[in-house]
Design an enzyme around this catalytic site. Structure first.
Site, short mmCIF file in Angstrom:
data_model
loop_
_atom_site.label_atom_id
_atom_site.label_comp_id
_atom_site.label_asym_id
_atom_site.label_seq_id
_atom_site.Cartn_x
_atom_site.Cartn_y
_atom_site.Cartn_z
N GLU A 21 0.79 -1.22 0.00
CA GLU A 21 0.00 0.00 0.00
C GLU A 21 0.82 1.27 0.00
O GLU A 21 0.30 2.34 -0.21
CB GLU A 21 -1.00 0.04 1.18
CG GLU A 21 -2.08 -1.00 1.09
CD GLU A 21 -2.97 -0.84 -0.11
OE1 GLU A 21 -3.15 0.28 -0.59
OE2 GLU A 21 -3.50 -1.84 -0.58
N LEU A 171 -1.49 -2.16 5.67
CA LEU A 171 -2.47 -3.19 5.34
C LEU A 171 -3.63 -2.52 4.63
O LEU A 171 -3.95 -1.35 4.91
CB LEU A 171 -2.98 -3.87 6.62
CG LEU A 171 -1.97 -4.66 7.46
CD1 LEU A 171 -2.65 -5.19 8.71
CD2 LEU A 171 -1.36 -5.79 6.66
N ASP A 172 -4.27 -3.24 3.73
CA ASP A 172 -5.46 -2.72 3.08
C ASP A 172 -6.49 -2.33 4.13
O ASP A 172 -6.53 -2.91 5.22
CB ASP A 172 -6.09 -3.77 2.16
CG ASP A 172 -5.18 -4.18 1.02
OD1 ASP A 172 -4.27 -3.40 0.69
OD2 ASP A 172 -5.39 -5.27 0.47
N LYS A 173 -7.34 -1.41 3.78
CA LYS A 173 -8.40 -0.97 4.70
C LYS A 173 -9.16 -2.15 5.28
O LYS A 173 -9.42 -2.22 6.48
CB LYS A 173 -9.36 -0.03 3.98
CG LYS A 173 -10.58 0.36 4.79
CD LYS A 173 -11.54 1.22 3.97
CE LYS A 173 -12.80 1.53 4.76
NZ LYS A 173 -13.76 2.35 3.96
#
Length: 347
Positions: A21, A171-173
């Site tokens: 990210e 980290l992704d949402k």
């Protein structure tokens, strides 16, 4: 008044090899200080006669973009002789204009906010957090507040002096799990170097559709999707970066009358969306993945079934080998139970 990129320390490169990210071409911004929102008074003369007001104002206050000035015109924050005006109005050359600057969302993106943090470990050097799904890590378009970074600045105000508030990976949402933050520049620098050296141990659990082979390694470079710039994809283009994922099938079950497998993934690299893209590339997309998965299957779970469950690294100050493991998030645990898979305890 305008956010400007902070110079990047020679000791803290923008991590060209570990970009979950955080893209390699992304600049680290520091918190803005001293944002001046004082009203600005402009007295026009005959040189402005016949010109559009928005053009005149843009020339006289070049520190603001035309798009921002237009928003202020539309919001009634630019007055001509005490009355609201439109940008398309014509100037006569004898007006007094008052510009009342308004903060843009990004101006306060690095403000401390009281956000509950699930802290797994903390000392004066590092902070390990179990991030919940739904929490954005870093401010960006559409998410200028309420992020992990805002919460970190409230929890540890000294992080305002560390690039990206100590964040070294993301980290992704909608991915839950463990993240490490450097609380000092020295700790952050050391963590970045460990990530670049690929010595940080990061293991994830993912629930995928289908039954992959018992174990394997996906060695497939990744880059931006050629048609959808929001997505990543396996790529052989010149700009693609090496990406390696090791996986092991832990258990199998059934979900929505379809076979699913709980897979343990170990990252050797950390590309944006790496596990999601790599598992899809071999035919086993993640359950709940609305971006990369099949649309008709996404309602089965409200997010991608992915969690960073184990994190291991060398403590940047003590040199001690550290490791943390967290249980599956409640919604993930409920999902695999629904599939008839018990949560592994010792994997």
């Amino acid at each position: 008044m305008i956010l400007t990129p902070a110079p990047i320390s020679a000791d803290l490169p923008l991590d060209p090899d570990f970009d979950d990210e955080i893209d390699a071409d992304e600049v680290a911004f520091l918190a803005p200080s001293g944002i001046d929102l004082s009203p600005i008074t402009l007295h026009l003369d005959e040189t402005a006669c016949g010109q559009r007001l928005d053009k005149v104002v843009a020339t006289l206050v070049p520190q603001f973009s035309r798009s921002r000035l237009q928003l202020w015109f539309d919001g009634g924050h630019i007055l001509v002789d005490g009355k609201t005006a439109r940008g398309k109005d014509t100037a006569y050359g004898d007006e007094t204009i008052e510009v009342r600057p308004q903060p843009a969302p990004e101006d306060t993106a690095f403000a401390p906010e009281e956000i509950a943090l699930n802290i797994v470990f903390e000392d004066e050097h590092i902070l390990v957090i179990n991030k919940p799904a739904g929490l954005v890590v870093h401010p960006g378009a559409g998410n200028w507040s309420g992020t992990l970074l805002n919460g970190l600045l409230h929890h540890a105000p000294q992080l305002a002096s560390v690039p990206r508030a100590g964040i070294v990976h993301r980290l992704d949402k909608d991915t839950s799990g463990l993240m490490v933050v450097g609380k000092t520049l020295a700790a952050q620098t050391d963590l970045v170097r460990q990530l670049q050296a690929r010595t940080v141990k990061r293991e994830y659990f993912a629930l995928v559709w289908g039954t992959p082979q018992l174990s394997g390694t996906i060695d497939a470079s990744m880059g931006r999707h050629p048609k959808d710039r929001v997505k990543m994809a396996v790529s052989t283009s010149l700009g693609a970066k090496p990406a390696i994922t090791h996986y092991t099938r832990v258990a199998e079950g059934m979900l929505d009358r379809r076979p699913v497998s709980l897979v343990q993934c170990r990252l050797e690299t950390g590309r944006t969306h790496q596990i999601r893209v790599h598992m899809l590339s071999i035919g086993f997309g993640l359950v709940g993945d609305s971006v990369y998965g099949k649309t008709h299957l996404s309602p089965v779970f409200h997010r991608q079934a992915l969690q960073a469950r184990r994190l291991g690294l060398v403590h940047p100050a003590t040199g001690e080998q550290c490791e943390w493991v967290v249980p599956l998030a409640a919604d993930f645990a409920e999902l695999i139970a629904k599939a008839g898979i018990p949560e592994p305890e010792s994997v």
